[in-house]
Structures are given as C-alpha cells and as structure tokens.
Design an enzyme around this catalytic site. Structure first.
Site, PDB file in Angstrom:
ATOM      1  N   GLU A 152      -4.449   1.595 -16.053  1.00  0.00           N
ATOM      2  CA  GLU A 152      -4.343   2.460 -14.884  1.00  0.00           C
ATOM      3  C   GLU A 152      -3.003   2.262 -14.180  1.00  0.00           C
ATOM      4  O   GLU A 152      -2.587   1.124 -13.933  1.00  0.00           O
ATOM      5  CB  GLU A 152      -5.509   2.183 -13.937  1.00  0.00           C
ATOM      6  CG  GLU A 152      -6.848   2.312 -14.629  1.00  0.00           C
ATOM      7  CD  GLU A 152      -7.978   2.695 -13.706  1.00  0.00           C
ATOM      8  OE1 GLU A 152      -7.709   3.012 -12.533  1.00  0.00           O
ATOM      9  OE2 GLU A 152      -9.119   2.696 -14.170  1.00  0.00           O
ATOM     10  N   ARG A 208     -17.536  14.977 -12.205  1.00  0.00           N
ATOM     11  CA  ARG A 208     -18.697  14.093 -12.143  1.00  0.00           C
ATOM     12  C   ARG A 208     -19.705  14.692 -11.169  1.00  0.00           C
ATOM     13  O   ARG A 208     -19.445  14.745  -9.957  1.00  0.00           O
ATOM     14  CB  ARG A 208     -18.306  12.704 -11.663  1.00  0.00           C
ATOM     15  CG  ARG A 208     -17.286  12.006 -12.539  1.00  0.00           C
ATOM     16  CD  ARG A 208     -17.129  10.565 -12.095  1.00  0.00           C
ATOM     17  NE  ARG A 208     -16.010   9.911 -12.749  1.00  0.00           N
ATOM     18  CZ  ARG A 208     -15.756   8.606 -12.677  1.00  0.00           C
ATOM     19  NH1 ARG A 208     -16.560   7.832 -11.963  1.00  0.00           N
ATOM     20  NH2 ARG A 208     -14.716   8.078 -13.294  1.00  0.00           N
ATOM     21  N   ARG A 221     -12.910  -1.521 -21.432  1.00  0.00           N
ATOM     22  CA  ARG A 221     -14.171  -0.873 -21.820  1.00  0.00           C
ATOM     23  C   ARG A 221     -13.921   0.609 -21.998  1.00  0.00           C
ATOM     24  O   ARG A 221     -12.815   1.104 -21.752  1.00  0.00           O
ATOM     25  CB  ARG A 221     -15.206  -1.073 -20.716  1.00  0.00           C
ATOM     26  CG  ARG A 221     -14.689  -0.592 -19.353  1.00  0.00           C
ATOM     27  CD  ARG A 221     -15.735  -0.647 -18.278  1.00  0.00           C
ATOM     28  NE  ARG A 221     -15.210  -0.478 -16.933  1.00  0.00           N
ATOM     29  CZ  ARG A 221     -14.865   0.686 -16.378  1.00  0.00           C
ATOM     30  NH1 ARG A 221     -14.957   1.809 -17.086  1.00  0.00           N
ATOM     31  NH2 ARG A 221     -14.404   0.737 -15.138  1.00  0.00           N
ATOM     32  N   PHE A 251       0.838  -1.193   0.000  1.00  0.00           N
ATOM     33  CA  PHE A 251       0.000   0.000   0.000  1.00  0.00           C
ATOM     34  C   PHE A 251       0.873   1.243   0.000  1.00  0.00           C
ATOM     35  O   PHE A 251       1.690   1.438   0.902  1.00  0.00           O
ATOM     36  CB  PHE A 251      -0.932   0.025   1.210  1.00  0.00           C
ATOM     37  CG  PHE A 251      -1.779   1.265   1.282  1.00  0.00           C
ATOM     38  CD1 PHE A 251      -2.754   1.506   0.328  1.00  0.00           C
ATOM     39  CD2 PHE A 251      -1.595   2.195   2.294  1.00  0.00           C
ATOM     40  CE1 PHE A 251      -3.528   2.657   0.367  1.00  0.00           C
ATOM     41  CE2 PHE A 251      -2.369   3.345   2.360  1.00  0.00           C
ATOM     42  CZ  PHE A 251      -3.339   3.573   1.391  1.00  0.00           C
TER      43      PHE A 251
END
Length: 445
Positions: free
Chosen positions: A273, A336, A290, A201
C-alpha cells in the site's frame, strides 16, 4: 495439489475460496461460529466444523479449535482468507508445527512485514520511499521529540495495526500528550500489542496499492495496481483498477512494490500500500500479507484466479507466470455493499435480509454470501457482498456500475448502495479527481 483444505474464515471470502477449490477438485472444510450456522459457506462446503460461540476470540480467533478441526478432518492446508488470523505469524508457525501448510507467506516474511515499523525498515532497505516517521516510540517524551522534528500534524499508528484501526491524527503538542496513551491502549485492545509509531500526516493524498504474487524463491510479479482512495475513517468503500495515475508514475510504483516483495522472498498473494500526494510523490505505507477484499478488480482486468494461484504456490507447484505474461485489459470497479446507514454516520444495520436481488448482465460479478432470509450477525463486519463491474474504459465501467447498483435490491437492512449511486454521478469522481477525503469534501458525508 492438496486433496483437502480448511478455510479459517467466514462470509464471502470463505465462499470465494470454496468455489475455486471445487473447480480444482480440492475438498473443503469450513469452520464456523454458532452465529454462522446457516451461512452459505457452511451449507456449500464439503464439511463444516463449529469452533465456538459468536465472539471472534472464541471462534474465528480460537487457534487450538481451528487446528484441531483441520487435523480431525484430515485437511492438509489452511486458507486464512483475510482478517482474523490471516496476518498472524504465530498462527502460521503453529500450522507448520502441526504439519499443516499455511496458504500464504512464510511466518518469517509475516514477522518481518507484519508490523508497520518492520515494514518501514524493509522499505528503506529496498530503496522504496516512506513517509517521514519513526520506529516504535518508547514513551510520550519520545513522541513529543519526534513530532517536533517531523512537524505537526502527525499520525500515531499501531505498529501491529491494519484496516484503519488504531490510528490518531494529532495537530498540537497538547493533543499528543493525551492521545499517545489512548493510542497505546487502543493498539493493545485491537491487536494485543501497544507499540506505536509516528508518521507525518498528509492531509490530502491518493491511496494506491500494488498486487503482487511471489513463489518464495525470489520470483515476484505484479498484477497491476488499484486505487482505493474512496474511504470513510480509513475504511475502503470503492476500489478500482487500474488507477488513473500518469503512466510513468504507475510504473515507478509497480517497480517499487516488486522490489520490496523480492527483498523478503515473498510467497503467495500480497498487497503493498502506497500513498501519493498532489505533487506525485509516493510513499510506502505497509504490506498486507494476504489476499485483499478488493482482489476482485485485479482479477477482472487480468483474467487470473488469485485463489488458484495461492493454492498452487502453497502446494509447491511454483509460480509459472512471468511479468510479460500479465496482460491487463479494460477497467474494473468494486463497491463494498455494507449493511450500514450512510445517513446516520454509517451506523451498522445487522438483521434479517427479507429479500435480495443482485445485478447481472455483461461484465458484472457479485461476491456475496447473502441470500433471502439470511440474518446478518451483529458480531462481525457489516459486509453483505461486493459488486464488481468490468468494461473497456473507465467511463464505461462507471456507467455499468451505476446500472448494476440501481438493479440491485436488498430489502431489510439499510445499505450503502444509495451512496454509491451518488458517487457514480459525481463529476469529480467521473474525472478521477479522487482523494481519501472525497466523501467529506465532495459529498459532505
């Protein structure tokens, strides 16, 4: 080119596909749940077919009903949009078995890249760096051993996951013992697959993604990269293109994305990504097989219609663009607009939109299925629409976005617009000092 396609999705992405298809002379069929009976895609498509009640698993994830709708209406192909069945290789295989074209990559590519474990393996084969981590972990003992080797903190991730779902940060051995079973159960509930992987992480990093298009025959180009670092709970809020990374690092990441996509002979639109740490090290995370919610910013700086390219590739017309044909101009930002209350931990605010006025003017684009009187169903995500701006420079794009946000009025539900205005005014954002913990460290949200 296809004469008729079915759109297996809802909301703004369904409307987005309808608009391009209509310009191309392609008829459209949309499927819908009873909750979406009065939505704009249903009203504007050439045909619409109800496939079930509001629950997603009974409607937008109901593969038999969707395939039946396609066959019944004479559709030749299915565009899955994003979410729902868009990254389901079994659905793509069933389309093939029923003589329908799946507008996206092959089931084989989706199987290879669909899990995070598989994506890590392909990245290694493509000489693309990945975060130190593991393949699928068999049990908690294997997880404990892996964490000891990697070093805490670690991130447990659903191998079949996406969109920030099924992730847990673990900082100690004791936490890992209890978190591992919880992560498996969440993965099973969200994705029907309990497989868990582990990665180191990283506390602070930027989230950068590469947009690619491929013809399925080994020809792949990139259409720049996007910075999607402003997030909450791993959910993206603001995206922009291009990133503000140093040019040499940008080119390295772009080349890595193309290299990996070529390795699997990728077809159609895809996004790779990456995370970039403070020292400029970059690591591949996953590939979304996609079209992305944030594809609009890349369209704005490239002048290309990604849905049109998707349809052309799926119809067997190939990808005629070469890398040198891609000319990126200016800077674009997308916000968004969600029906959520940022002051109350982003609590969803479904309900009726009493009135709505979206911004306009030079360099402003709105992708939305909302209208005055529209009722936002509580069954799906809270996205009302996307506000996108384009200008010559990032500084000018920020100013344009602030103006457009202030001009947008949505009466009824609480929205994320006030938060975005604060971000546009934030000095750290203005100078591009943006990491994925931005909301917490710079705005205390």
């Amino acid at each position: 080119m296809f004469k008729k396609i079915l759109i297996a999705n809802r909301g703004e992405i369904a409307l987005r596909v309808i608009r391009t298809a209509r310009e191309m002379g392609v008829k459209t069929v949309v499927v819908y749940s009873t909750a979406d009976e009065k939505s704009l895609p249903v009203l504007l498509a050439d045909e619409s077919v109800c496939v079930g009640p509001p629950a997603s698993n009974a409607s937008y994830l109901n593969i038999p009903n969707i395939l039946s709708a396609a066959l019944m209406t004479g559709a030749e192909a299915i565009h899955p949009g994003y979410g729902f069945l868009a990254e389901n290789p079994n659905f793509a295989e069933m389309c093939r078995e029923h003589g329908l074209v799946f507008i996206g990559p092959t089931p084989e590519s989706m199987h290879a890249l669909g899990s995070k474990a598989g994506g890590r393996q392909i990245a290694a084969q493509s000489n693309v760096p990945v975060v130190p981590g593991t393949g699928v972990l068999e049990d908690v003992d294997a997880a404990l051993l892996a964490a000891k080797q990697i070093g805490y903190p670690v991130l447990l991730k659903a191998s079949a996951g996406g969109g920030g779902r099924g992730q847990k940060v673990v900082r100690t051995q004791e936490e890992l013992r209890s978190a591992f079973g919880q992560a498996q159960e969440e993965a099973r509930l969200y994705f029907g697959d309990p497989a868990i992987i582990m990665e180191k992480f990283l506390e602070e990093f930027r989230h950068v993604e590469v947009q690619v298009m491929g013809d399925g025959q080994g020809h792949v180009i990139h259409i720049g990269e996007r910075d999607c670092s402003i997030q909450r709970r791993n959910q993206k809020l603001i995206e922009e293109a291009p990133s503000t990374l140093p040019e040499s690092l940008r080119q390295e990441i772009l080349a890595a994305g193309v290299r990996l996509a070529k390795h699997v002979h990728y077809a159609g639109a895809g996004t790779l990504e990456f995370i970039v740490d403070r020292d400029g090290n970059y690591y591949f995370m996953e590939m979304n097989t996609r079209i992305q919610v944030e594809h609009c910013v890349s369209e704005m700086i490239s002048g290309l219609d990604f849905v049109k390219l998707q349809l052309q590739i799926a119809a067997g017309e190939g990808l005629h663009l070469q890398q040198e044909d891609i000319k990126l101009r200016g800077h674009a930002i997308e916000c968004r607009i969600n029906a959520e209350d940022p002051d109350k931990d982003f609590r969803p605010a479904a309900g009726k939109i009493d009135d709505v006025h979206f911004a306009g003017g030079p360099g402003v684009r709105v992708d939305s299925h909302a209208y005055s009187g529209y009722v936002i169903p509580p069954h799906y995500d809270s996205l009302i629409g996307k506000l996108i701006v384009h200008h010559d420079t990032r500084e000018e794009a920020i100013a344009r976005m602030k103006r457009a946000l202030e001009e947008t009025v949505i009466q009824g539900p609480k929205t994320t617009i006030p938060l975005y205005i604060r971000i546009m005014d934030n000095p750290f954002y203005k100078r591009g000092a943006v990491l994925t913990n931005f909301l917490k460290t710079r705005l205390e949200v």
